[in-house]
Design a protein around this motif. Structure first.
Motif, mmCIF file in Angstrom:
data_model
loop_
_atom_site.group_PDB
_atom_site.id
_atom_site.type_symbol
_atom_site.label_atom_id
_atom_site.label_comp_id
_atom_site.label_asym_id
_atom_site.label_seq_id
_atom_site.Cartn_x
_atom_site.Cartn_y
_atom_site.Cartn_z
ATOM 1 N N HIS A 185 41.531 37.965 39.640
ATOM 2 C CA HIS A 185 41.446 38.065 41.099
ATOM 3 C C HIS A 185 40.011 38.317 41.547
ATOM 4 C CE1 HIS A 185 42.467 39.250 45.229
ATOM 5 N NE2 HIS A 185 41.680 40.302 45.039
ATOM 6 N N CYS A 186 39.308 39.220 40.876
ATOM 7 C CA CYS A 186 37.924 39.526 41.245
ATOM 8 C C CYS A 186 37.029 38.301 41.078
ATOM 9 C CB CYS A 186 37.401 40.677 40.398
ATOM 10 S SG CYS A 186 38.165 42.270 40.770
ATOM 11 N N LEU A 187 37.249 37.550 40.028
ATOM 12 C CA LEU A 187 36.410 36.378 39.782
ATOM 13 C C LEU A 187 36.707 35.252 40.761
ATOM 14 C CD1 LEU A 187 34.235 35.160 37.959
ATOM 15 C CD2 LEU A 187 36.061 34.317 36.474
ATOM 16 N N ALA A 188 37.973 35.041 41.080
ATOM 17 C CA ALA A 188 38.343 33.922 41.935
ATOM 18 C C ALA A 188 38.146 34.210 43.414
ATOM 19 C CB ALA A 188 39.805 33.536 41.668
ATOM 20 N N VAL A 189 38.448 35.426 43.844
ATOM 21 C CA VAL A 189 38.433 35.750 45.273
ATOM 22 C C VAL A 189 37.153 36.451 45.696
ATOM 23 C CG1 VAL A 189 39.640 36.994 47.114
ATOM 24 C CG2 VAL A 189 40.950 35.901 45.273
ATOM 25 N N LEU A 190 36.671 37.389 44.877
ATOM 26 C CA LEU A 190 35.537 38.222 45.265
ATOM 27 C C LEU A 190 34.226 37.810 44.612
ATOM 28 C CD1 LEU A 190 37.320 41.692 44.981
ATOM 29 C CD2 LEU A 190 37.158 40.198 46.982
#
Length: 263
Positions: A185-190
């Protein structure tokens, strides 16, 4: 505060609305005295009504802290102080890496059921602090929730706020409680690289973990103040504001200023 501390801190304080042409009444008490009163409260863990007579009246100090809480001035003040510390240490004023960790604290009986919970892992009934610090150990963001809120859920919300204020962050180190789904999630969204620092199963006893020791030291700084060793705040936003106050002590020490209790 010592005179040397006040000289360094005063230009970093938020400017009152009256001095910015926005109207309002003049400040009734010196900011130095009010800040000393807040730091005394946090360090000694006293009740508001037990404020010593050497400080301004307790209700005026509380009104000052409440205004800082509602307008997020405590975070603004700490961000300015942190930038000065990093510049003095020959670092960029804006951090490029961070560390995240969580800390559960027992709540006092005055804390309502709406802001407390039970942490089944650590068997603590109270709140949980979610901290993001730079590689020096100074705060970049903090969120306070009930202790029963999951680490991954709180980390997702906190890591969504921090990049908005600190655009240069790339790697963020976390413990093994942050699973692969949060990493993705951190890599894809943030656009954040969340690196997991795990403790080796072969090691026994206390082990200093790379990168993560900085945020654990920050947790230790917070637990040295009596107001934060146990939760007494009825609102989580007040608990977040209180966290920034003891952080000003190790921060000003890094500016090369004397400790106020040893001056």
């Amino acid at each position: 505060m010592t005179d040397a501390e006040w000289v360094a801190v005063r230009p970093l304080l938020p400017v009152p609305g009256l001095l910015r042409g926005r109207g309002g009444q003049p400040e009734a008490y010196c900011h130095r005295a009010v800040l000393d009163a807040v730091r005394y409260l946090v360090d000694n863990g006293i009740k508001w009504r037990a404020m010593p007579a050497d400080f301004p009246p307790w209700d005026r100090v509380y009104a000052f802290l409440r205004r800082w809480r509602d307008h997020r001035l405590a975070r603004e003040f700490h961000d300015r102080l942190r930038a000065a510390v990093r510049t003095r240490a020959s670092r960029d004023s804006e951090p490029t890496a961070a560390v995240i960790d969580f800390q559960s604290v027992k709540a006092d009986a005055v804390v309502g059921a709406d802001s407390r919970g039970f942490d089944g892992g650590k068997l603590i009934n109270g709140l949980k602090r979610h901290l993001v610090v730079d590689t020096v150990g100074l705060l970049l963001g903090v969120t306070v929730t009930a202790a029963d809120v999951g680490d991954r859920t709180a980390a997702k919300a906190l890591l969504q706020q921090v990049p908005e204020a600190h655009h240069r962050l790339a790697p963020v180190w976390a413990d093994g409680g942050c699973t692969c789904s949060l990493v993705e999630h951190c890599l894809a969204v943030l656009a954040l690289v969340l690196a997991i620092v795990k403790r080796s199963d072969d090691r026994r006893g206390f082990v200093v973990l790379p990168k993560r020791w900085t945020v654990q030291r920050t947790n230790a700084w917070l637990m040295r103040t009596r107001r934060l060793a146990r939760d007494y705040e009825r609102r989580t936003t007040s608990a977040e504001t209180i966290v920034y106050k003891p952080m000003s002590l190790p921060t000003t020490r890094r500016l090369g200023l004397p400790h106020p209790q040893r001056a």
